[in-house]
Design a protein around this motif. Structure first.
Motif, PDB file in Angstrom:
ATOM      1  N   VAL B  49       0.873  -1.170   0.000  1.00 18.73           N
ATOM      2  CA  VAL B  49       0.000   0.000   0.000  1.00 18.73           C
ATOM      3  C   VAL B  49       0.913   1.223   0.000  1.00 18.73           C
ATOM      4  O   VAL B  49       1.761   1.353   0.882  1.00 18.73           O
ATOM      5  CB  VAL B  49      -0.903   0.013   1.244  1.00 18.73           C
ATOM      6  N   VAL B  51       2.605   4.759   0.651  1.00 15.84           N
ATOM      7  CA  VAL B  51       2.595   5.524   1.896  1.00 15.84           C
ATOM      8  C   VAL B  51       1.658   6.732   1.779  1.00 15.84           C
ATOM      9  O   VAL B  51       1.050   7.154   2.752  1.00 15.84           O
ATOM     10  CB  VAL B  51       4.029   5.934   2.290  1.00 15.84           C
ATOM     11  N   ASP B 134      -3.334  -6.276   5.626  1.00 14.73           N
ATOM     12  CA  ASP B 134      -2.472  -6.374   6.810  1.00 14.73           C
ATOM     13  C   ASP B 134      -3.278  -6.054   8.065  1.00 14.73           C
ATOM     14  O   ASP B 134      -4.486  -5.844   8.008  1.00 14.73           O
ATOM     15  CB  ASP B 134      -1.224  -5.499   6.665  1.00 14.73           C
ATOM     16  N   GLU B 135      -2.589  -6.002   9.207  1.00 12.41           N
ATOM     17  CA  GLU B 135      -3.306  -5.836  10.461  1.00 12.41           C
ATOM     18  C   GLU B 135      -3.929  -4.465  10.632  1.00 12.41           C
ATOM     19  O   GLU B 135      -4.778  -4.270  11.495  1.00 12.41           O
ATOM     20  CB  GLU B 135      -2.360  -6.116  11.647  1.00 12.41           C
ATOM     21  N   GLU B 136      -3.468  -3.498   9.846  1.00 12.36           N
ATOM     22  CA  GLU B 136      -4.052  -2.166   9.972  1.00 12.36           C
ATOM     23  C   GLU B 136      -5.292  -1.990   9.108  1.00 12.36           C
ATOM     24  O   GLU B 136      -6.042  -1.035   9.287  1.00 12.36           O
ATOM     25  CB  GLU B 136      -3.008  -1.100   9.619  1.00 12.36           C
ATOM     26  N   ARG B 199     -10.687  -8.191   8.790  1.00 14.68           N
ATOM     27  CA  ARG B 199     -11.387  -8.333  10.067  1.00 14.68           C
ATOM     28  C   ARG B 199     -12.253  -7.099  10.338  1.00 14.68           C
ATOM     29  O   ARG B 199     -11.807  -5.958  10.158  1.00 14.68           O
ATOM     30  CB  ARG B 199     -10.339  -8.484  11.181  1.00 14.68           C
ATOM     31  N   GLY B 312      -2.539   4.196  11.106  1.00 14.03           N
ATOM     32  CA  GLY B 312      -1.830   3.296  12.022  1.00 14.03           C
ATOM     33  C   GLY B 312      -0.455   2.918  11.504  1.00 14.03           C
ATOM     34  O   GLY B 312       0.451   2.662  12.293  1.00 14.03           O
ATOM     35  N   ARG B 313      -0.302   2.894  10.173  1.00 13.34           N
ATOM     36  CA  ARG B 313       1.006   2.510   9.627  1.00 13.34           C
ATOM     37  C   ARG B 313       2.032   3.632   9.737  1.00 13.34           C
ATOM     38  O   ARG B 313       3.210   3.369   9.929  1.00 13.34           O
ATOM     39  CB  ARG B 313       0.861   2.105   8.150  1.00 13.34           C
ATOM     40  N   VAL B 314       1.590   4.872   9.589  1.00 15.32           N
ATOM     41  CA  VAL B 314       2.570   5.962   9.593  1.00 15.32           C
ATOM     42  C   VAL B 314       2.754   6.602  10.970  1.00 15.32           C
ATOM     43  O   VAL B 314       3.740   7.307  11.179  1.00 15.32           O
ATOM     44  CB  VAL B 314       2.227   7.075   8.574  1.00 15.32           C
TER      45      VAL B 314
ATOM     46  N   GLY C  31      -2.917  -5.855  18.006  1.00 16.63           N
ATOM     47  CA  GLY C  31      -3.185  -5.652  16.580  1.00 16.63           C
ATOM     48  C   GLY C  31      -1.947  -5.581  15.708  1.00 16.63           C
ATOM     49  O   GLY C  31      -2.047  -5.501  14.496  1.00 16.63           O
ATOM     50  N   LEU C  47       4.468  -2.101   4.314  1.00 17.67           N
ATOM     51  CA  LEU C  47       3.454  -2.770   5.119  1.00 17.67           C
ATOM     52  C   LEU C  47       4.139  -3.234   6.396  1.00 17.67           C
ATOM     53  O   LEU C  47       4.666  -4.342   6.471  1.00 17.67           O
ATOM     54  CB  LEU C  47       2.868  -3.964   4.375  1.00 17.67           C
TER      55      LEU C  47
END
Lengths: 157, 344, 290
Positions: B49, B51, B134-136, B199, B312-314, C31, C47
């Protein structure tokens, strides 16, 4: 540089020594290159790194910073504070593409009119040799209305 | 059915480029994948994904929206048009495409933003259905899906275990794109891959109901405590759209710029008097959550969050809107009692 | 052996005895999310995923059991000392890796907290060292790094840059700075960036353009790095916070090396150190003046 090829040099100088030195050069009728724009500050200690960055942002081909000799500061230690800052700043700017041909430091006292005239002549020659900075200047603002749209004499390089 | 071998995305980009499109796509530079102009030879990264989001194509971080040149003692306006070349945005994720509904609404709300609109009209969006999450990722929590992109002009759907991309035009612009790329597309059947499972993290209805009555909840302080007050989440977000106007002058005149701005920054609401109606990070984080999940749905009937998970990723502290919404959903659960009593 | 039992005991005791009102540490996050930081500065996995750690703010002794510490605890928690909400809860204790410890020493030298307002739950590597005052942290830091630590890879890259002509350096940096969106995550993540009003927010006049364009990005990145000269402890928080992966550690390491070479200054080792910029010596290098 302007279209005529004259470099644009911004000089930040202190009121008490270098500005008085420049004044002496003038009253002594010494000839020196006319491309320098002098900005007078109370003390070199007042010359923020932001001033230097702003000058390059505005299109200066070179910047000169000058004040009282060590020990001669009108405010005792302003030039010592400044010297320490510049010892680091000039290295950082060099790392990112503004090298020592573009950023010069000197101490010029009120009695050194000849030194001021010589320095400006030397610096101007050096900057002419290095060529216009516009294309390579990483700090340059490239935002102004395009020159072809500007009326009157072209002021951007 | 038109399709394309997955390893021929670059050929698709080259064909579109030859057909006069400027191509933007996820490309890598210095180890970071960004949505950026594609140049021949650059690999299009479908495994990451980017950024930044698709938003940048329509609403760049800084752009000139007005210019004036000096004229005597005054200024003459120079007509300033958006740069809006014919563009193909390739491999945008469904969550990025979903955010266009929010952006379209806000940039055409009480004023039609010609800069945004011009680029929107000049751009054809070919989305890429997700093959992994992914988890985010939490698109399914905010009404999205990893395998559908309503609002896109075309959808590239992974098939045959990722070896093939089925090209599904969805609009006339998408059909034009497929026609322009016909040389690299092939006919024949392919079996679409099953979408990844994303999820479901929270019940958005329950979150909305809690937000409506908890502007002054002490939970905001707790939720915002890790926040350091930067704009990384807002600038990575496909739906955030706040900006600041700055005039910058030069020897020839003045340029008026529109720069991104963000509610997480303290300066955002600081008044000239020194008063700040959002004086702390709790009120700023509340604004961010409220805007996304309460104000935008109320005003535009669309959430300003599409579950892309970039926040959440950044985030330097790993905070995400999903984590906050999850906590709020738990606070709203009847069994949990009043908001202040939420277990950590 | 996991160090967490004694960490949790100490945290609970400090809270129970009222010696601190708050313990800032790390907790596990189910998470996942952003994994260990990448202070190398060049890139990060797009990721990130994987077992993450999150900041924990513990005010009640019975919650001390949430605290964990391991190699994944890479966020520099000292950055929280600039948050008014956190400062209001002093005295506090903070879980301090070596990097956090050096930041705390540097902040103590700059009088950023009163004596007794801060205790460290100190680690050296993954070994728990116990409750430490700032002076003890400094001793630990000096012991852990008797010689300045510099990333050799960054040293090689700096040497490579230095060999280029200035124009090539300018182009290389401009290409990288062009990706800056001015999100200020670098500033936010840095414990040393604690100005209440940052220079980019001073707008009368606007010294640093807020536009995410060449001139503004250059000025911002120069000023951010320069304000850290002689203060940066090379923790890498700014670089790992940068979503765009800008090579900020090249700038920081370069200036730290200059501070050491020109002025014999190493930040984060002495809580009584005088600020490098703000003091002077008549013997400072004068060779670059004509």
């Amino acid at each position: 540089m302007s279209q005529a090829g004259a470099p644009r040099i911004t000089a930040f100088v202190c009121n008490w020594c270098t500005y008085a030195g420049a004044d002496l050069a003038g009253t002594s009728r010494l000839q020196y290159a006319p491309e320098v724009r002098i900005v007078k500050l109370p003390c070199t200690g007042r010359i923020s790194p932001l001033f230097i960055l702003k000058a390059f942002e505005g299109g200066a081909d070179a910047v000169l910073v000058s004040g009282c000799h060590p020990g001669d500061c009108h405010y005792t230690s302003g030039n010592y504070h400044a010297r320490r800052r510049w010892g680091l700043l000039r290295k950082l700017l060099d790392l990112t593409g503004i090298d020592s041909r573009r950023l010069q430091f000197s101490w010029i006292s009120a009695a050194e009119g000849q030194k001021f005239a010589d320095l400006i002549n030397d610096l101007t020659a050096k900057v002419r040799e290095a060529g216009p900075f516009a294309g390579a200047n990483p700090a340059r603002k490239r935002l102004a209305p395009a020159p072809e749209e500007a009326q009157g004499p072209r002021r951007e390089s | 059915m038109k399709s394309l071998s997955a390893d021929r995305l670059q050929d698709l980009a080259a064909a579109l480029s030859a057909a006069g499109y400027r191509v933007v796509a996820p490309v890598e530079a210095d180890g970071v994948v960004r949505f950026a102009p594609w140049s021949p030879g650059a690999a299009i990264r479908t495994d990451a994904v980017p950024v930044n989001s698709l938003k940048d194509v329509f609403f760049p971080p800084s752009e000139a929206i007005g210019r004036w040149r000096r004229s005597g003692d005054g200024f003459d306006a120079i007509e300033t048009r958006p740069e809006a070349p014919k563009t193909a945005a390739l491999a945008a994720r469904p969550c990025d495409v979903a955010a266009l509904a929010m952006l379209d609404a806000v940039f055409n709300w009480d004023f039609r933003d010609s800069f945004y609109d011009a680029r929107r009209a000049a751009t054809v969006v070919a989305a890429l259905a997700c093959s992994e999450a992914d988890e985010e990722c939490f698109c399914t929590s905010v009404g999205g899906r990893p395998d559908a992109a309503p609002g896109a002009d075309a959808l590239l759907r992974p098939a045959d275990g990722g070896r093939t991309l089925i090209v599904e035009p969805l609009t006339d612009q998408g059909r034009d794109l497929a026609a322009a790329a016909s040389g690299v597309l092939q006919d024949g059947a392919a079996a679409p891959d099953a979408p990844p499972e994303v999820r479901r993290r929270f019940d958005i209805g329950r979150v909305g109901a809690w937000l409506a009555g908890n502007f002054d909840s002490p939970l905001w302080k707790e939720l915002s405590l890790p926040c350091l007050g930067c704009a990384a989440c807002a600038y990575a977000c496909p739906a955030c759209h706040c900006f600041d106007i700055q005039d910058e002058s030069g020897p020839n005149g003045v340029v008026r710029l529109r720069n991104w701005d963000a509610c997480g920054l303290g300066l955002f609401t600081l008044h000239a008097s020194g008063h700040n109606p959002r004086p702390d990070q709790a009120s700023r984080w509340r604004q961010r959550v409220m805007h996304k999940l309460a104000y935008a749905p109320e005003r535009f009937k669309v959430a300003a969050c599409t579950g892309c998970g970039r926040c959440g990723r950044v985030c330097p502290r790993g905070m995400s809107l999903a984590d906050t919404a999850e906590r709020i959903a738990a606070a709203a659960a009847p069994a949990a009692g009043p908001a202040a009593g939420v277990p950590a | 052996m996991s160090p967490t039992p004694s960490l949790r005991e100490d945290a609970a005791r400090l809270l129970r005895e009222g010696r601190v009102k708050l313990v800032i540490g790390y907790r596990a996050h189910a998470g996942g999310g952003q994994g260990p930081a990448v202070p190398e500065g060049a890139c990060r996995a797009p990721l990130a995923g994987g077992g993450g750690r999150r900041p924990a703010f513990i005010e009640e002794a019975h919650r001390a059991g949430e605290l964990v510490f391991d190699g994944a605890c890479s966020q520099n928690l000292a950055a929280y000392l600039k948050k008014p909400e956190v400062r209001a809860r002093m005295p506090l204790a903070i879980v301090a890796s070596e990097a956090v410890g050096r930041s705390l020493v540097s902040l103590a030298a700059e009088s950023q907290f009163a004596q007794g307002a801060l205790l460290a739950l100190a680690f050296r590597g993954e070994r728990y060292e116990g409750v430490k005052e700032v002076e003890e942290l400094a001793a630990l830091a000096r012991e852990a790094a008797p010689e300045p630590r510099r990333d050799p890879d960054i040293g090689r890259r700096l040497a490579e840059l230095a060999a280029w002509p200035a124009q090539r350096r300018a182009e290389w940096w401009s290409a990288r700075f062009s990706r800056c969106t001015r999100c200020y995550a670098c500033r936010a993540a840095c414990p040393g960036c604690y100005c209440q009003r940052c220079v980019t927010e001073r707008n009368v006049p606007q010294w640093v353009s807020t536009a995410a364009l060449g001139h503004g990005n250059y000025a911002w990145n120069m000023i951010r790095a320069f304000h850290q000269a002689g203060r940066c402890t090379l923790c890498g928080a700014c670089a790992s916070a940068c979503p765009q992966g800008l090579p900020l550690m090249l700038l920081n390491t370069f200036l730290a090396a200059q501070a050491a070479e020109q002025f014999d200054v190493e930040a984060g080792l002495d809580p009584a150190a005088k600020p490098l910029i703000g003091t002077w010596d008549p013997e400072d290098d004068n060779s670059f003046f004509t």
